[in-house]
Write a protein that holds these residues in place. Sequence first.
Motif, PDB file in Angstrom:
ATOM      1  N   LEU A  36       0.817  -1.216   0.000  1.00 41.03           N
ATOM      2  CA  LEU A  36       0.000   0.000   0.000  1.00 41.03           C
ATOM      3  C   LEU A  36       0.850   1.264   0.000  1.00 41.03           C
ATOM      4  O   LEU A  36       0.568   2.194  -0.781  1.00 41.03           O
ATOM      5  CB  LEU A  36      -0.957  -0.019   1.190  1.00 41.03           C
ATOM      6  CG  LEU A  36      -1.906   1.180   1.305  1.00 41.03           C
ATOM      7  CD1 LEU A  36      -2.751   1.331   0.048  1.00 41.03           C
ATOM      8  CD2 LEU A  36      -2.797   1.037   2.540  1.00 41.03           C
ATOM      9  N   PRO A  37       1.906   1.391   0.832  1.00 41.98           N
ATOM     10  CA  PRO A  37       2.748   2.598   0.765  1.00 41.98           C
ATOM     11  C   PRO A  37       3.395   2.809  -0.608  1.00 41.98           C
ATOM     12  O   PRO A  37       3.463   3.944  -1.085  1.00 41.98           O
ATOM     13  CB  PRO A  37       3.806   2.362   1.846  1.00 41.98           C
ATOM     14  CG  PRO A  37       3.152   1.446   2.814  1.00 41.98           C
ATOM     15  CD  PRO A  37       2.288   0.554   1.984  1.00 41.98           C
ATOM     16  N   VAL A  38       3.872   1.735  -1.226  1.00 41.52           N
ATOM     17  CA  VAL A  38       4.478   1.882  -2.558  1.00 41.52           C
ATOM     18  C   VAL A  38       3.434   2.321  -3.578  1.00 41.52           C
ATOM     19  O   VAL A  38       3.706   3.179  -4.434  1.00 41.52           O
ATOM     20  CB  VAL A  38       5.150   0.562  -2.989  1.00 41.52           C
ATOM     21  CG1 VAL A  38       5.502   0.592  -4.465  1.00 41.52           C
ATOM     22  CG2 VAL A  38       6.410   0.318  -2.169  1.00 41.52           C
ATOM     23  N   PHE A  39       2.234   1.768  -3.484  1.00 41.72           N
ATOM     24  CA  PHE A  39       1.168   2.178  -4.403  1.00 41.72           C
ATOM     25  C   PHE A  39       0.839   3.665  -4.232  1.00 41.72           C
ATOM     26  O   PHE A  39       0.707   4.406  -5.221  1.00 41.72           O
ATOM     27  CB  PHE A  39      -0.079   1.332  -4.161  1.00 41.72           C
ATOM     28  CG  PHE A  39      -1.297   1.841  -4.872  1.00 41.72           C
ATOM     29  CD1 PHE A  39      -1.457   1.640  -6.234  1.00 41.72           C
ATOM     30  CD2 PHE A  39      -2.285   2.533  -4.181  1.00 41.72           C
ATOM     31  CE1 PHE A  39      -2.576   2.122  -6.899  1.00 41.72           C
ATOM     32  CE2 PHE A  39      -3.409   3.015  -4.837  1.00 41.72           C
ATOM     33  CZ  PHE A  39      -3.557   2.813  -6.194  1.00 41.72           C
ATOM     34  N   LEU A  40       0.724   4.128  -2.993  1.00 38.77           N
ATOM     35  CA  LEU A  40       0.412   5.535  -2.745  1.00 38.77           C
ATOM     36  C   LEU A  40       1.550   6.440  -3.198  1.00 38.77           C
ATOM     37  O   LEU A  40       1.329   7.467  -3.854  1.00 38.77           O
ATOM     38  CB  LEU A  40       0.127   5.751  -1.258  1.00 38.77           C
ATOM     39  CG  LEU A  40      -1.130   5.068  -0.698  1.00 38.77           C
ATOM     40  CD1 LEU A  40      -1.194   5.244   0.808  1.00 38.77           C
ATOM     41  CD2 LEU A  40      -2.374   5.610  -1.366  1.00 38.77           C
ATOM     42  N   HIS A  41       2.776   6.064  -2.875  1.00 41.61           N
ATOM     43  CA  HIS A  41       3.943   6.862  -3.254  1.00 41.61           C
ATOM     44  C   HIS A  41       4.099   6.900  -4.771  1.00 41.61           C
ATOM     45  O   HIS A  41       4.370   7.955  -5.369  1.00 41.61           O
ATOM     46  CB  HIS A  41       5.195   6.271  -2.597  1.00 41.61           C
ATOM     47  CG  HIS A  41       6.375   7.173  -2.618  1.00 41.61           C
ATOM     48  ND1 HIS A  41       7.464   7.035  -1.779  1.00 41.61           N
ATOM     49  CD2 HIS A  41       6.663   8.257  -3.386  1.00 41.61           C
ATOM     50  CE1 HIS A  41       8.350   7.971  -2.032  1.00 41.61           C
ATOM     51  NE2 HIS A  41       7.897   8.724  -3.017  1.00 41.61           N
ATOM     52  N   SER A  42       3.937   5.752  -5.411  1.00 42.91           N
ATOM     53  CA  SER A  42       4.066   5.694  -6.862  1.00 42.91           C
ATOM     54  C   SER A  42       2.969   6.504  -7.544  1.00 42.91           C
ATOM     55  O   SER A  42       3.227   7.223  -8.519  1.00 42.91           O
ATOM     56  CB  SER A  42       4.013   4.231  -7.324  1.00 42.91           C
ATOM     57  OG  SER A  42       4.069   4.152  -8.738  1.00 42.91           O
ATOM     58  N   SER A  43       1.745   6.395  -7.051  1.00 47.29           N
ATOM     59  CA  SER A  43       0.640   7.154  -7.639  1.00 47.29           C
ATOM     60  C   SER A  43       0.845   8.649  -7.444  1.00 47.29           C
ATOM     61  O   SER A  43       0.513   9.453  -8.322  1.00 47.29           O
ATOM     62  CB  SER A  43      -0.683   6.718  -7.007  1.00 47.29           C
ATOM     63  OG  SER A  43      -0.913   5.344  -7.221  1.00 47.29           O
ATOM     64  N   PHE A  44       1.380   9.035  -6.293  1.00 44.86           N
ATOM     65  CA  PHE A  44       1.659  10.449  -6.032  1.00 44.86           C
ATOM     66  C   PHE A  44       2.612  11.022  -7.076  1.00 44.86           C
ATOM     67  O   PHE A  44       2.367  12.093  -7.651  1.00 44.86           O
ATOM     68  CB  PHE A  44       2.248  10.596  -4.620  1.00 44.86           C
ATOM     69  CG  PHE A  44       2.476  12.015  -4.188  1.00 44.86           C
ATOM     70  CD1 PHE A  44       1.503  12.702  -3.490  1.00 44.86           C
ATOM     71  CD2 PHE A  44       3.679  12.661  -4.457  1.00 44.86           C
ATOM     72  CE1 PHE A  44       1.706  14.006  -3.077  1.00 44.86           C
ATOM     73  CE2 PHE A  44       3.899  13.961  -4.063  1.00 44.86           C
ATOM     74  CZ  PHE A  44       2.908  14.636  -3.367  1.00 44.86           C
ATOM     75  N   ASN A  45       3.715  10.310  -7.339  1.00 44.05           N
ATOM     76  CA  ASN A  45       4.681  10.781  -8.330  1.00 44.05           C
ATOM     77  C   ASN A  45       4.162  10.641  -9.759  1.00 44.05           C
ATOM     78  O   ASN A  45       4.451  11.478 -10.622  1.00 44.05           O
ATOM     79  CB  ASN A  45       5.997  10.000  -8.188  1.00 44.05           C
ATOM     80  CG  ASN A  45       6.699  10.275  -6.880  1.00 44.05           C
ATOM     81  OD1 ASN A  45       6.386  11.244  -6.178  1.00 44.05           O
ATOM     82  ND2 ASN A  45       7.637   9.426  -6.516  1.00 44.05           N
TER      83      ASN A  45
END
Length: 442
Positions: free
Chosen positions: A350-359
């Motif tokens: 979930l953190p990688v998904f949120l971070h990746s989507s943010f960028n």
Amino acid sequence: TNNTNITTKSKCYGSIIDYIWDESLSTIPIFMKYFAFHECTVLICGGLYYFQPDIGVLCLSILPGISIISVFLHFLLTQFKNINLKNIKNNEPKNDDDERDEEAIKTKISSTYYSCKHYLVALLVFIIGLSSIYLIYITNTYLSTLVPIRYDQEEMSETMSFIGKILQFPHSHSMRHRTTDFESRMRPFNYRISFVGSIIAPVIEESFKYLLVFLTFPIVFIWSFVNRKLKNKHGLIFMPTYSDYCIESLFVMFIAVCGGCGIAIMENLGYLAACQWTSTRPYCLPNRNFDILGAGLARGIFSVPFHCATACIMADIVCMWMNTNIKCFNKNKYTLALKFILSYPISIILPVFLHSSFNYWMKGIPFMTGCITIFGFSFLTMRISTKHAYINGIDENQDKDKNENIDNTERKSIESIDSDKIDLTISDPFPGWSDVDDAVAL
């Protein structure tokens, strides 16, 4: 006239700040207050940069991370002072988690949130987070060299070509294409930068945040809730309760915030402070963003809090996984360590998904970045609020019944007053007149 006495209670405040921060009067939730405090801190740093750039750029780089740590610390030290015993209905089965000992919970809070050794661990993680930016930068640089700069469908494999089409979507659908001025100034699509920013960098940074939390696992007093049997000061064996898990998991989340803020501060120094002076510009990160004030405000308001949010979510998922009672992992300390290692792929999804989507969406459609940010903050707020409510013994049904009793009491008092008025109206004005209609007609 009514002979009812109305009493009012007033409270004096020393300053307007005391009034604003009073929980009984303010309608703004505590998280909104913290967010407003952080935003004011970032704006003050931006104003300082406007008048004194050399000092302001350091404030924009460092103070947003310190602000978030201070806010979380204030939350731990002030929001767990009113512990209530949870009422259990007679028709509900009782278990160990339902039986709350107020003194034991207060003792656990005091030994966790007011312990110097706990905060020394958090400080150590913060310092390691500061220094880990070098390894993050080296890893990202090495992996970026393996990615082609230009997007060429003929030279790429089908998988890389498919990924390229996905990465190109925000850039090709950006609102800037509708304006000729922005169209002429827009940079061409860079496959390497998009791939690194949307895939490599989120995985590497969230992995390092996990490693910062992993370093604390050998420390027993930080992760005591994972041990199914503990001994108190009298030598008696007891089982950790769910309240113990909530208390300790919140502090693990605080440790993760300290590590995430350390990484975010060093990133800010690379994006902002290194670009301020000519002598340090060779060390400026690849974005080469010389609009330091705009970039500083954007990173302070969005990027730095989001770094901490993903670190908190990751730590919360790790704590949830470690709190699960899986017998095969509870045999000895080695199987427990294996259980913690297995939490890595589970906790960073979930953190990688949120971070990746943010960028990813920031490349051309910032509106979607805002939606991702709101989702991340909302999820984290919900998780922290749930733990806060359980520790303090806040029962929604109990509060609802209490409010209903208050409403019924007020309703009865109003009805009694109305009935007095009615009695005064329909009473016989003259002796011997019993007909109400005649009295009203007169």
